[in-house]
Scaffold this active site. Structure first.
Site, PDB file in Angstrom:
ATOM      1  CG  HIS A   1      -1.804   1.206   1.196  1.00 61.53           C
ATOM      2  ND1 HIS A   1      -2.864   1.198   0.479  1.00 61.53           N
ATOM      3  CD2 HIS A   1      -2.069   2.104   2.237  1.00 61.53           C
ATOM      4  CE1 HIS A   1      -3.507   2.515   0.715  1.00 61.53           C
ATOM      5  NE2 HIS A   1      -3.112   2.696   1.856  1.00 61.53           N
TER       6      HIS A   1
ATOM      7  CD  GLN B   1       7.156   0.488  -2.674  1.00 63.75           C
ATOM      8  OE1 GLN B   1       7.788   0.968  -1.542  1.00 63.75           O
ATOM      9  NE2 GLN B   1       7.927   0.484  -3.490  1.00 63.75           N
ATOM     10  CG  ASP B   2      -1.327   2.256  -4.736  1.00 59.85           C
ATOM     11  OD1 ASP B   2      -0.959   2.234  -6.111  1.00 59.85           O
ATOM     12  OD2 ASP B   2      -2.290   2.382  -4.314  1.00 59.85           O
ATOM     13  CG  HIS B   3      -0.376   6.014  -0.476  1.00 61.94           C
ATOM     14  ND1 HIS B   3      -1.159   6.991  -0.423  1.00 61.94           N
ATOM     15  CD2 HIS B   3      -1.268   4.928  -0.086  1.00 61.94           C
ATOM     16  CE1 HIS B   3      -2.488   6.977   0.104  1.00 61.94           C
ATOM     17  NE2 HIS B   3      -2.367   5.423   0.479  1.00 61.94           N
TER      18      HIS B   3
END
Length: 106
Positions: free
Chosen positions: A78, A80-82
């Site tokens: 999560h 990394q996604d941000h």
């Protein structure tokens, strides 16, 4: 590094990326309204938070590259996604700054 420590790094990445994202969206509102006086300060703030998030990410990459077997959980993913979406936002905001400068300097 255990799963709990990785989760904490993930939380750090989310927090730093979230702060950068908020700053960039505030900046976008400013330039949309023709206010350019704080652009450099906003960008510096966002870039500092992105650097901190990236440093957290690099810590994990370095550990894994060094042979450590990491138990990556959803919180880290999560984060990394941000980070990646905020980096993209940073690039787009830079383009919007230039577009709005052109619009208001006609």
């Amino acid at each position: 590094m255990d799963k709990k420590e990785l989760a904490m790094v993930g939380f750090n990445i989310v927090a730093y990326s979230g702060d950068a994202r908020s700053t960039l969206l505030t900046l976008l509102k400013e330039v949309r309204a023709g206010k350019f006086e704080n652009v450099d300060a906003y960008l510096a703030d966002a870039d500092e938070n992105l650097k901190l998030a990236h440093n957290s990410q690099t810590e994990i990459l370095t550990n894994e590259a060094g042979g450590e077997d990491l138990d990556i959980g959803f919180i880290f993913v999560h984060g990394q996604d941000h980070l990646m979406t905020t980096i993209l936002l940073r690039e787009l905001v830079q383009d919007f700054i230039e577009l709005y400068k052109d619009k208001y300097n006609r």
